[in-house]
Design an enzyme around this catalytic site. Structure first.
Site, PDB file in Angstrom:
ATOM      1  N   LYS A 183       0.859  -1.194   0.000  1.00  0.00           N
ATOM      2  CA  LYS A 183       0.000   0.000   0.000  1.00  0.00           C
ATOM      3  C   LYS A 183       0.882   1.226   0.000  1.00  0.00           C
ATOM      4  O   LYS A 183       2.008   1.190   0.518  1.00  0.00           O
ATOM      5  CB  LYS A 183      -0.876   0.024   1.260  1.00  0.00           C
ATOM      6  CG  LYS A 183      -2.119   0.879   1.118  1.00  0.00           C
ATOM      7  CD  LYS A 183      -3.227   0.099   0.448  1.00  0.00           C
ATOM      8  CE  LYS A 183      -4.516   0.856   0.392  1.00  0.00           C
ATOM      9  NZ  LYS A 183      -5.632   0.000  -0.023  1.00  0.00           N
TER      10      LYS A 183
HETATM   11  P1  NAD Z   1     -13.479   8.016  -1.919  1.00  0.00           P
HETATM   12  O1  NAD Z   1     -12.486   9.071  -1.684  1.00  0.00           O
HETATM   13  O2  NAD Z   1     -14.055   7.875  -3.295  1.00  0.00           O
HETATM   14  O3  NAD Z   1     -14.709   8.218  -0.918  1.00  0.00           O
HETATM   15  C1  NAD Z   1     -14.593   8.392   0.460  1.00  0.00           C
HETATM   16  C2  NAD Z   1     -15.932   8.944   0.974  1.00  0.00           C
HETATM   17  O4  NAD Z   1     -15.898   8.984   2.400  1.00  0.00           O
HETATM   18  C3  NAD Z   1     -16.224  10.380   0.507  1.00  0.00           C
HETATM   19  O5  NAD Z   1     -17.595  10.481   0.156  1.00  0.00           O
HETATM   20  C4  NAD Z   1     -15.946  11.214   1.750  1.00  0.00           C
HETATM   21  O6  NAD Z   1     -16.686  12.416   1.788  1.00  0.00           O
HETATM   22  C5  NAD Z   1     -16.398  10.238   2.820  1.00  0.00           C
HETATM   23  N1  NAD Z   1     -15.909  10.545   4.165  1.00  0.00           N
HETATM   24  C6  NAD Z   1     -14.650  10.871   4.553  1.00  0.00           C
HETATM   25  N2  NAD Z   1     -14.632  11.093   5.891  1.00  0.00           N
HETATM   26  C7  NAD Z   1     -15.884  10.886   6.329  1.00  0.00           C
HETATM   27  C8  NAD Z   1     -16.504  10.948   7.603  1.00  0.00           C
HETATM   28  N3  NAD Z   1     -15.819  11.272   8.691  1.00  0.00           N
HETATM   29  N4  NAD Z   1     -17.820  10.652   7.679  1.00  0.00           N
HETATM   30  C9  NAD Z   1     -18.527  10.326   6.579  1.00  0.00           C
HETATM   31  N5  NAD Z   1     -18.008  10.254   5.363  1.00  0.00           N
HETATM   32  C10 NAD Z   1     -16.708  10.528   5.239  1.00  0.00           C
HETATM   33  O7  NAD Z   1     -12.828   6.643  -1.444  1.00  0.00           O
HETATM   34  P2  NAD Z   1     -13.284   5.146  -1.798  1.00  0.00           P
HETATM   35  O8  NAD Z   1     -12.452   4.672  -2.914  1.00  0.00           O
HETATM   36  O9  NAD Z   1     -14.774   5.065  -1.886  1.00  0.00           O
HETATM   37  O10 NAD Z   1     -12.777   4.396  -0.475  1.00  0.00           O
HETATM   38  C11 NAD Z   1     -13.566   4.367   0.717  1.00  0.00           C
HETATM   39  C12 NAD Z   1     -13.058   3.251   1.599  1.00  0.00           C
HETATM   40  O11 NAD Z   1     -13.108   2.040   0.859  1.00  0.00           O
HETATM   41  C13 NAD Z   1     -11.600   3.409   2.065  1.00  0.00           C
HETATM   42  O12 NAD Z   1     -11.471   2.863   3.353  1.00  0.00           O
HETATM   43  C14 NAD Z   1     -10.834   2.565   1.077  1.00  0.00           C
HETATM   44  O13 NAD Z   1      -9.605   2.111   1.606  1.00  0.00           O
HETATM   45  C15 NAD Z   1     -11.821   1.444   0.873  1.00  0.00           C
HETATM   46  N6  NAD Z   1     -11.605   0.697  -0.363  1.00  0.00           N
HETATM   47  C16 NAD Z   1     -11.721   1.276  -1.587  1.00  0.00           C
HETATM   48  C17 NAD Z   1     -11.466   0.518  -2.708  1.00  0.00           C
HETATM   49  C18 NAD Z   1     -11.652   1.059  -4.101  1.00  0.00           C
HETATM   50  O14 NAD Z   1     -11.486   0.278  -5.048  1.00  0.00           O
HETATM   51  N7  NAD Z   1     -12.029   2.319  -4.278  1.00  0.00           N
HETATM   52  C19 NAD Z   1     -11.088  -0.825  -2.580  1.00  0.00           C
HETATM   53  C20 NAD Z   1     -11.007  -1.394  -1.303  1.00  0.00           C
HETATM   54  C21 NAD Z   1     -11.268  -0.608  -0.197  1.00  0.00           C
END
Ligand code: NAD
Length: 417
Positions: A105
Site C-alpha cells: 500500500k
Molecule cells: P473516496 O475518496 O471515493 O470516498 C470516500 C468517501 O468517504 C467520501 O464520500 C468522503 O466524503 C467520505 N468521508 C470521509 N470522511 C468521512 C466521515 N468522517 N464521515 C462520513 N463520510 C466521510 O474513497 P473510496 O475509494 O470510496 O474508499 C472508501 C473506503 O473504501 C476506504 O477505506 C478505502 O480504503 C476502501 N476501499 C476502496 C477501494 C476502491 O477500489 N475504491 C477498494 C477497497 C477498499
C-alpha cells in the site's frame, strides 16, 4: 473518529486469529510485520514557481503468495503506520480471496483539493519516479485508493513506461479502459460489498428485498454499493459524506443523490431527504444493513454499544476498531470483514492484471460473473471455518483462513539466508 493506531489494530486482529493456528512466535511476528517501507519526500514545483515537499510512503508487507498489490491514497492524514496497516490488510485480503498476489500500500500526505490538476500530475509523477525501481508487473502493482482514480493510475503507468522504455500496462491497475483498464473495475468494490451482504442475508435467512440500508461515505465504494443494493430491492434510507448525512424513511434514490453530490460537492442539503443526520446518528440507525465506506476507525467501542444494524458489510478498510469488534460480536451483529467484503477492488484488479498480461480483454458480464462467483465461494469458506472451529467472528474466520494460506506459501518457499 477514534485515535486507534490502525497498525496496532491489524496486529491485534492477527493475534486473535493466531490463537487458532499452530504458529511459532517468529512465524507470527513475520506475518504481522511489513517486509519493507519506502519513505520519500517529493519536491514538486507549484504553479506559482514555488517548491513544496510532500511526504510519501510505499509499504511492501508480504510477497509470499505473489507480487505486492495495493492502492495509493492521497490524504492529509496518511501516515507511516496507516500505510503499513493498509498493506497488511491487503496481504490478508488477497489471501482470503485466494488470488495469487501479496500485499502492499502507498500514500502521499496531501489534500488533493488544495492543488490544481497540473500540480497533482507533477506530484503523482514525482512519486511514480520514486516507485519505479520498486514496482513492476511481477514485483509490486499499485492501484487506486482514497482520492485517487484512473487519472492518477494513468500518470503512474505513463511515468513508469517512459522511464523503463517499455509498454507494461499490468504494472498498475484501476486504469482507464482506453489504456488497459478492465470492465467492471470502477464498480468492483461496491459490488463485492453488496454480494457479500447478499450471501450474509441468505446465511441468516433474511430477506434483502425492502431491507433497510445505511451507508457511511459516498465516494467510489459507498455510492456504487448504494446503487447496486437499491437495484436488488433494498431501501437505502441514509447516506453520508464528510459534510453530513441524509435520511429518508422509504428510500433515497442513489443515482439522484450522486447527481446532487456531483453538482454541489456533498450529499448534505439534498432536497428529497426527510432530514439531515450527524454521521454518528447514521451509524447507529436501526437498519438491517450498515455499510461503512469512508475511512478506518469510524466505529469505536463506545459507538459500537449503540449500533443497531443486524449485518455490517465493511466497504472501508478497518472501519471497526478491535474493541468495537468485541462489542459487536457480543451483540451478535454479523460483521462481514473488509478483507472479504471490499475484496472486489483487488479481485477485479487481479482480472485486469491477467487481461493485461494476456493482452486479451473480457466483457463486463464475464468480469461481474467471475467476481460474484469468487465472493460466493470465499464467503462459504469463511462460514465453513467459522462453524468448524466455532470461531468468535467472521473476521477471525477470515484471518484464520488467510493466515493459513500465507503460512502455507511461506513454508513452501522456505527461508532464504
Ligand atoms: P473516496 O475518496 O471515493 O470516498 C470516500 C468517501 O468517504 C467520501 O464520500 C468522503 O466524503 C467520505 N468521508 C470521509 N470522511 C468521512 C466521515 N468522517 N464521515 C462520513 N463520510 C466521510 O474513497 P473510496 O475509494 O470510496 O474508499 C472508501 C473506503 O473504501 C476506504 O477505506 C478505502 O480504503 C476502501 N476501499 C476502496 C477501494 C476502491 O477500489 N475504491 C477498494 C477497497 C477498499
Amino acid at each position: 473518529m477514534s485515535e486507534v493506531n490502525p497498525y496496532q489494530s491489524l496486529r491485534t486482529q492477527i493475534d486473535e486469529a493466531a490463537e487458532y493456528l499452530p504458529l511459532s512466535e517468529g512465524q507470527l511476528e513475520r506475518l504481522k510485520t511489513p517486509e519493507r517501507v519506502l519513505e520519500t519526500n517529493l519536491s514538486v514545483e507549484m504553479d506559482d514557481g514555488s517548491i513544496e515537499v510532500f511526504r510519501a510512503y510505499r509499504s511492501q508487507f508480504n510477497g509470499d503468495r505473489g507480487p505486492y498489490k495495493g492502492g495509493i491514497r492521497y490524504h492529509p492524514q496518511v501516515s507511516r503506520d496507516e500505510v503499513k496497516a493498509l498493506s497488511g490488510w491487503m496481504v490478508y485480503k488477497t489471501a482470503t480471496s485466494n488470488i495469487p498476489l501479496g500485499g502492499g500500500k502507498g500514500g502521499i500526505v496531501i489534500d488533493p483539493n488544495a492543488y490544481s490538476e497540473d500540480e497533482l500530475e507533477r506530484v503523482t509523477r514525482a512519486f511514480a519516479k520514486e516507485l519505479t525501481p520498486l514496482i513492476g508487473v511481477d514485483r509490486d502493482i499499485p492501484a487506486p485508493d482514497v482520492n485517487t482514480g484512473q487519472r492518477e493510475m494513468n500518470w503512474i503507468k505513463d511515468t513508469y513506461e517512459t522511464l523503463e522504455n517499455t509498454t507494461e500496462p499490468g504494472v498498475i491497475t484501476g486504469k482507464d479502459l482506453s489504456s488497459g483498464g478492465s470492465e467492471g473495475r470502477v464498480e468492483a468494490t461496491g459490488r463485492s460489498t453488496v454480494v457479500a451482504a447478499r450471501e450474509a442475508f441468505e446465511y441468516l435467512d433474511k430477506d434483502l428485498e425492502h431491507a433497510t440500508v445505511a451507508i457511511q461515505g459516498y465516494g467510489n465504494a459507498g455510492w456504487i454499493a448504494a446503487k447496486l443494493i437499491y437495484g436488488m430491492g433494498a431501501n437505502v434510507v441514509a447516506v453520508s459524506d464528510s459534510s453530513g448525512a441524509i435520511y429518508n424513511e422509504t428510500s433515497l434514490d442513489p443515482v439522484a443523490v450522486k447527481e446532487y453530490k456531483r453538482e454541489t460537492g456533498s450529499v448534505a442539503g439534498y432536497s428529497e431527504a426527510e432530514r439531515e443526520l450527524t454521521n454518528e446518528e447514521l451509524l447507529t440507525l436501526d437498519v438491517d444493513l450498515l455499510i461503512p465506506a469512508a475511512l478506518e476507525n469510524a466505529i469505536d467501542e463506545s459507538l459500537a454499544d449503540d449500533i443497531s444494524a443486524d449485518v455490517i458489510s465493511e466497504a472501508a478498510n478497518g472501519p471497526i476498531t478491535p474493541k468495537a469488534d468485541d462489542v459487536l460480536s457480543e451483540k451478535e451483529i454479523l460483521v462481514i470483514p473488509d478483507i472479504l467484503a471490499n475484496a472486489g477492488g483487488v479481485i477485479v484488479s487481479y482480472f485486469e492484471w491477467v487481461q493485461n498480461r494476456q493482452r486479451f480483454y473480457w466483457s463486463k458480464e464475464r468480469v461481474n460473473e467471475e467476481l460474484d462467483a469468487m465472493i460466493v465461494e470465499q464467503f462459504q469458506n469463511l462460514v465453513d471455518a467459522y462453524e468448524a472451529q466455532d470461531l468468535p467472528s467472521f473476521r477471525t474466520a477470515a484471518y484464520v483462513v488467510a493466515l493459513q494460506r500465507v503460512m502455507n506459501a511461506s513454508e513452501q518457499n522456505g527461508t532464504w539466508p
